[in-house]
Each structure stands twice: as structure tokens, then as C-alpha cells.
Motif scaffolding. Structure first.
Motif, PDB file in Angstrom:
ATOM      1  N   GLU A 124       0.826  -1.207   0.000  1.00  0.00           N
ATOM      2  CA  GLU A 124       0.000   0.000   0.000  1.00  0.00           C
ATOM      3  C   GLU A 124       0.860   1.256   0.000  1.00  0.00           C
ATOM      4  O   GLU A 124       0.605   2.212  -0.745  1.00  0.00           O
ATOM      5  CB  GLU A 124      -0.934  -0.012   1.214  1.00  0.00           C
ATOM      6  CG  GLU A 124      -1.905   1.146   1.283  1.00  0.00           C
ATOM      7  CD  GLU A 124      -3.022   1.068   0.265  1.00  0.00           C
ATOM      8  OE1 GLU A 124      -3.760   2.052   0.097  1.00  0.00           O
ATOM      9  OE2 GLU A 124      -3.163   0.001  -0.380  1.00  0.00           O
ATOM     10  N   THR A 127       2.503   1.626  -3.473  1.00  0.00           N
ATOM     11  CA  THR A 127       1.547   2.046  -4.493  1.00  0.00           C
ATOM     12  C   THR A 127       1.213   3.526  -4.380  1.00  0.00           C
ATOM     13  O   THR A 127       1.193   4.264  -5.375  1.00  0.00           O
ATOM     14  CB  THR A 127       0.258   1.214  -4.385  1.00  0.00           C
ATOM     15  OG1 THR A 127       0.571  -0.177  -4.554  1.00  0.00           O
ATOM     16  CG2 THR A 127      -0.753   1.632  -5.438  1.00  0.00           C
ATOM     17  N   LYS A 128       0.987   3.980  -3.154  1.00  0.00           N
ATOM     18  CA  LYS A 128       0.643   5.392  -2.964  1.00  0.00           C
ATOM     19  C   LYS A 128       1.836   6.290  -3.264  1.00  0.00           C
ATOM     20  O   LYS A 128       1.673   7.405  -3.772  1.00  0.00           O
ATOM     21  CB  LYS A 128       0.136   5.607  -1.537  1.00  0.00           C
ATOM     22  CG  LYS A 128      -1.261   5.034  -1.330  1.00  0.00           C
ATOM     23  CD  LYS A 128      -1.788   5.272   0.064  1.00  0.00           C
ATOM     24  CE  LYS A 128      -3.222   4.757   0.187  1.00  0.00           C
ATOM     25  NZ  LYS A 128      -3.752   4.886   1.555  1.00  0.00           N
ATOM     26  N   ASN A 129       3.035   5.817  -2.972  1.00  0.00           N
ATOM     27  CA  ASN A 129       4.224   6.603  -3.278  1.00  0.00           C
ATOM     28  C   ASN A 129       4.384   6.767  -4.788  1.00  0.00           C
ATOM     29  O   ASN A 129       4.763   7.840  -5.278  1.00  0.00           O
ATOM     30  CB  ASN A 129       5.461   5.934  -2.682  1.00  0.00           C
ATOM     31  CG  ASN A 129       6.685   6.822  -2.755  1.00  0.00           C
ATOM     32  OD1 ASN A 129       6.630   7.999  -2.425  1.00  0.00           O
ATOM     33  ND2 ASN A 129       7.790   6.255  -3.193  1.00  0.00           N
ATOM     34  N   GLN A 131       1.926   6.753  -6.948  1.00  0.00           N
ATOM     35  CA  GLN A 131       0.885   7.684  -7.353  1.00  0.00           C
ATOM     36  C   GLN A 131       1.296   9.122  -7.064  1.00  0.00           C
ATOM     37  O   GLN A 131       1.037  10.034  -7.860  1.00  0.00           O
ATOM     38  CB  GLN A 131      -0.424   7.342  -6.643  1.00  0.00           C
ATOM     39  CG  GLN A 131      -1.026   6.018  -7.082  1.00  0.00           C
ATOM     40  CD  GLN A 131      -2.212   5.602  -6.236  1.00  0.00           C
ATOM     41  OE1 GLN A 131      -2.478   6.189  -5.183  1.00  0.00           O
ATOM     42  NE2 GLN A 131      -2.924   4.575  -6.673  1.00  0.00           N
ATOM     43  N   LEU A 132       1.950   9.324  -5.913  1.00  0.00           N
ATOM     44  CA  LEU A 132       2.409  10.663  -5.554  1.00  0.00           C
ATOM     45  C   LEU A 132       3.444  11.176  -6.560  1.00  0.00           C
ATOM     46  O   LEU A 132       3.420  12.347  -6.946  1.00  0.00           O
ATOM     47  CB  LEU A 132       3.010  10.651  -4.146  1.00  0.00           C
ATOM     48  CG  LEU A 132       2.022  10.601  -2.978  1.00  0.00           C
ATOM     49  CD1 LEU A 132       2.777  10.370  -1.673  1.00  0.00           C
ATOM     50  CD2 LEU A 132       1.212  11.888  -2.899  1.00  0.00           C
ATOM     51  N   ARG A 166      -3.617  12.787  -1.239  1.00  0.00           N
ATOM     52  CA  ARG A 166      -2.938  11.500  -1.388  1.00  0.00           C
ATOM     53  C   ARG A 166      -1.795  11.377  -0.371  1.00  0.00           C
ATOM     54  O   ARG A 166      -1.594  10.329   0.229  1.00  0.00           O
ATOM     55  CB  ARG A 166      -2.388  11.341  -2.811  1.00  0.00           C
ATOM     56  CG  ARG A 166      -3.449  11.098  -3.870  1.00  0.00           C
ATOM     57  CD  ARG A 166      -2.793  10.930  -5.239  1.00  0.00           C
ATOM     58  NE  ARG A 166      -3.775  10.729  -6.291  1.00  0.00           N
ATOM     59  CZ  ARG A 166      -4.271   9.559  -6.638  1.00  0.00           C
ATOM     60  NH1 ARG A 166      -3.879   8.477  -5.992  1.00  0.00           N
ATOM     61  NH2 ARG A 166      -5.144   9.446  -7.617  1.00  0.00           N
ATOM     62  N   ALA A 169      -3.008  10.508   3.028  1.00  0.00           N
ATOM     63  CA  ALA A 169      -3.325   9.087   3.161  1.00  0.00           C
ATOM     64  C   ALA A 169      -2.057   8.271   3.425  1.00  0.00           C
ATOM     65  O   ALA A 169      -2.049   7.344   4.243  1.00  0.00           O
ATOM     66  CB  ALA A 169      -4.025   8.589   1.896  1.00  0.00           C
ATOM     67  N   VAL A 170      -0.972   8.627   2.721  1.00  0.00           N
ATOM     68  CA  VAL A 170       0.296   7.920   2.936  1.00  0.00           C
ATOM     69  C   VAL A 170       0.830   8.210   4.332  1.00  0.00           C
ATOM     70  O   VAL A 170       1.352   7.319   5.012  1.00  0.00           O
ATOM     71  CB  VAL A 170       1.340   8.336   1.868  1.00  0.00           C
ATOM     72  CG1 VAL A 170       2.675   7.653   2.133  1.00  0.00           C
ATOM     73  CG2 VAL A 170       0.842   7.978   0.484  1.00  0.00           C
ATOM     74  N   GLN A 173      -0.962   6.067   6.732  1.00  0.00           N
ATOM     75  CA  GLN A 173      -0.505   4.689   6.624  1.00  0.00           C
ATOM     76  C   GLN A 173       0.872   4.525   7.269  1.00  0.00           C
ATOM     77  O   GLN A 173       1.139   3.536   7.960  1.00  0.00           O
ATOM     78  CB  GLN A 173      -0.424   4.288   5.146  1.00  0.00           C
ATOM     79  CG  GLN A 173      -0.325   2.791   4.901  1.00  0.00           C
ATOM     80  CD  GLN A 173      -1.665   2.102   5.001  1.00  0.00           C
ATOM     81  OE1 GLN A 173      -2.691   2.749   4.946  1.00  0.00           O
ATOM     82  NE2 GLN A 173      -1.653   0.797   5.143  1.00  0.00           N
TER      83      GLN A 173
END
Length: 226
Positions: A124, A127-129, A131-132, A166, A169-170, A173
């Protein structure tokens, strides 16, 4: 479509690799096999991975030596490593795993649900990194083209808000991961891993704050990725 993350599974026993694939298949990510430390290092030359599951006992280059090579490479040193071992020689053996750069150290037989949950956290975050990074690149393009396009600043503001959300959210997490690691082990290597992640997120947050209207708006403050 969000690209699937790659998870590197390193074990010299095919039946162990098969078991790991069965446990992690529910995550619906790309699972890459390596039957030796040398094969793992070769895979890491060309592909990016969210997390590495590394067996300790392997002929030739064992897990500790493989991890040492991974941590010496700039390209791979920040990839989380979870050590898997069928033996437990006590605190000294566990400490050696953390000293080699592992973020976790799990003895076999392990709880499949626990292993899957731990791996999913790193997937997770990865993936978010990703996207960033994509959003940051798009934002820079919008800011650079803002002068020629009347709608550029408005579009950039929308992208900045989305990127900030975003990142939040990271950050959430990462905070949960730091808490989990702190509960699992007080080892200095684990704390250092969590602190490294927090520093990277703090730098990105400062860069985003600098891009807010009235804050100077210098696109150059966006951190380099790597």
C-alpha cells in the motif's frame, strides 16, 4: 489503471516459494521468484519492488549477505526486507537480521494471515508513493504551463489539492506502520527504517506547502525522486 506492485520472494526451496505464492496471491500483486541470493540481486537490477521476503538459510549467499548487498546499493537500499527463517537461535540471531537491514523477522511456521497483512502494508505504501510521484510530475507540468494557459493555475490548484490528499493518506498509513513496528520490536534498525520513511514524507509535505498560494510558489522546491 494502477500498476501492480512487485513482491520479490527469495528461497532456495521450491515448495517454500509455492507456499508463499499461495499465501500472497490474494493481494493480487506481481510475485517474482528468486531461488538464490544471486538471482535476487539480478532481479533487483532491472525491476522495482515494494517489499522483499528473504529466506535466511540458503546455500552459497545466505539471507544476511544478500540483504547486505541490497542495502549497499543506492537503487535498492530503501526496499523493505522481511526475513523468513526456520530456525531461531534467540535474540542475537534476531538482532543480526535487523542489523542487516530487515524491517521484520518472522520465524517459520508463520501465521499466513499475519504475513499477508504485513506485506499488504508495504504494498500500500509503495503504491501510494508511486501515485504521488506521478501526480507531482503532472503538477510540475501544469505549473510550468500556467503562464501560457489561463486555466493552468486553476488546474494546478486542483492537482495540488489532490496530491495533498494523497500524501495525507500515505502519512496516515506510515503512522500506522511506525506504531506496528514499534509494538513488534524496539530494535534500533526498525526504528531507523520508520524514521527514514517519516523524513521522506516530511520533505514532500514541506514542498507541497511551499506550492500553496501565498507561500512563494516555487516549483523548484519539489523534491527529487529516488
Amino acid at each position: 489503471m494502477v500498476q501492480k506492485a512487485k513482491i520479490l520472494l527469495v528461497d532456495d526451496r521450491p515448495e517454500n516459494l509455492l507456499a508463499l505464492e499461495a499465501i500472497l496471491s490474494a493481494l493480487d500483486q506481481t510475485l517474482v521468484r528468486a531461488s538464490s541470493g544471486e538471482e535476487a540481486l539480478k532481479a533487483l537490477l532491472t525491476d522495482d519492488f515494494a517489499v522483499i521476503l528473504l529466506d535466511v538459510q540458503m546455500p552459497g549467499m545466505d539471507g544476511f549477505e544478500t540483504a547486505a548487498h541490497i542495502k549497499r546499493r543506492e537503487r535498492t537500499r530503501d526496499i523493505p526486507i522481511i526475513f523468513l527463517t526456520a530456525i531461531n537461535h534467540g535474540p542475537h540471531h534476531t538482532f543480526r537480521g535487523y542489523a542487516a537491514g530487515a524491517v521484520d523477522y518472522i520465524s517459520k511456521p508463520f501465521d499466513p494471515w499475519v504475513l499477508r497483512a504485513k506485506v499488504s502494508v508495504f504494498v500500500e505504501l509503495y503504491t501510494k508513493n508511486c501515485q504521488l510521484r506521478e501526480q507531482a510530475s503532472l503538477l510540475r507540468l501544469q505549473l510550468e504551463g500556467g503562464g501560457a494557459n489561463g486555466d493552468g493555475s486553476k488546474e494546478a490548484a486542483g492537482l495540488l489539492a489532490e496530491l495533498s490528499a494523497r500524501l495525507a493518506a500515505v502519512e496516515e498509513q506510515a503512522e500506522a506502520l511506525t506504531k506496528q513496528l514499534g509494538e513488534d520490536s524496539a530494535d534500533a534498525a526498525v526504528v531507523a527504517t520508520a524514521a527514514h520513511l517519516e523524513r521522506k514524507l516530511t520533505g514532500l509535505r514541506r514542498a507541497l506547502d511551499a506550492l500553496e498560494p501565498g507561500a512563494g510558489g516555487a516549483a523548484a522546491v519539489m523534491p527529487a525522486q529516488g
